[in-house]
Design a protein around this motif. Sequence first.
Motif, short mmCIF file in Angstrom:
data_model
loop_
_atom_site.label_atom_id
_atom_site.label_comp_id
_atom_site.label_asym_id
_atom_site.label_seq_id
_atom_site.Cartn_x
_atom_site.Cartn_y
_atom_site.Cartn_z
N VAL A 79 0.86 -1.14 -0.13
CA VAL A 79 -0.05 0.04 -0.04
C VAL A 79 0.88 1.24 -0.09
O VAL A 79 2.21 0.94 0.41
CB VAL A 79 -1.10 0.12 1.17
N GLU A 121 -2.35 -5.67 -3.16
CA GLU A 121 -2.79 -4.51 -2.41
C GLU A 121 -3.86 -3.58 -3.27
O GLU A 121 -4.58 -2.77 -2.43
CB GLU A 121 -1.73 -3.82 -1.72
N ALA A 128 -8.25 -4.34 -4.98
CA ALA A 128 -7.04 -5.61 -4.14
C ALA A 128 -7.08 -6.89 -5.10
O ALA A 128 -8.18 -7.41 -5.64
CB ALA A 128 -7.57 -5.75 -2.87
N HIS A 377 -0.17 -1.71 7.33
CA HIS A 377 -0.22 -0.81 6.26
C HIS A 377 0.55 0.51 6.81
O HIS A 377 -0.10 1.67 6.45
CB HIS A 377 -1.64 -0.70 6.02
#
Length: 405
Positions: A79, A121, A128, A377
């Motif tokens: 991410v 991601e 995703a 993340h």
Amino acid sequence: MSFHSMWAELLPVGRSSASGGYRRFAWTGADAECRAWFEDQARTRGLACETDRNGNQWAWLGDPAAGDAVVTGSHLDSVPDGGAFDGPLGVVSAFAALDELRRRGARFARPLAIVNFGDEEGARFGLACVGSRLTAGALTVEDAHRLTDGDGITLPEAMEAAGYDPEAIGPDPERLARVGAYVELHVEQGRALDLTGDAVGVASAIWPHGRWRFDFRGEANHAGTTRLADRSDPMMSYAETVLAARREAELAGAVATFGKIAVEPNGVNAIPSLVRGWLDSRAADQHSLDTVVTGIEKAAREYAAAHGVDLDVVRESFTPVVEFDHALRDELARVLGKDTGLTVPVLGTGAGHDAGILSARVPTAMLFVRNPTGVSHSPAESAAEDDCVAGVLALADVLEGLACT
């Protein structure tokens, strides 16, 4: 090559000097470096490496055509400004587990593959698990070709620029027919293991989850000359909806997050004409998730009407609850507990994974490695060295039980 040396080699790839986080987005230079690293690890171990029609990398020990293969791995993309462990821990641990099995002198009775799924991601194109979705037939070719990044570059254009054929993408039932079981190791994205004091756990299920786009459309105007009573300000409706999302999630024991926003014209001295926000919501069951999202949308429409703003809500992606294969899950728990006699924690998760996508086509299971802070993340994501090693040994034990005589 040891787990530690592999980890150190991969660590700098795609890392931002400004944030300390990772920007390994699909079909970019950082992604290409990760793919080259994967190929090098496969070649070093004498594995046959191939990239399938959807951009997923496979490193094979044994004959893939023999079928009933045991597959392990995860993903290497990230991410925006993500942590080091989400995805890469599973891939590095897979190679390290193979090294451990060879050290033990294990004899393989089934083919073994290590996989790096592409664009898990969804950081670049907003969806995703693109690689695994395409492979499993959960994403149509037409919809994949419509995916566009923030710069207006389509997925086919990005793939072609990276040297891949976008016209070849699509369902790959023949490849999935070779797979007898898929086991994915992942850093836990939460603190359940930290609270129980366990280094490794087994996943039971993935919560149902989805992403919704809220488009609040008002009227652009001068920030300094337009009376408050004369404004049609979509930012007001959006801000109130963010607060409503928190309230609805708390009532249902779920989670709801507005983590991405786009504003037009995006000027300091201009009232926006458009505020576009993306909602991510997850819950332990479908009814709870429906209750949360319905409540948020109802509140958003009331706020929009009160401010003279139009609202469109579009569901961009959705994944129903995933119950991992019970027999495979129970086998993992049995293998990991046989030497100690201890009960291995079995826990659900609100995070999506390639294992969840593949579960509709092949038996899948997951192992989690303790994350002491629960942060994910984020550059603060972490796992202790001893726990990472424990994860490697646990994965090796599982693979030995599934693939070896």
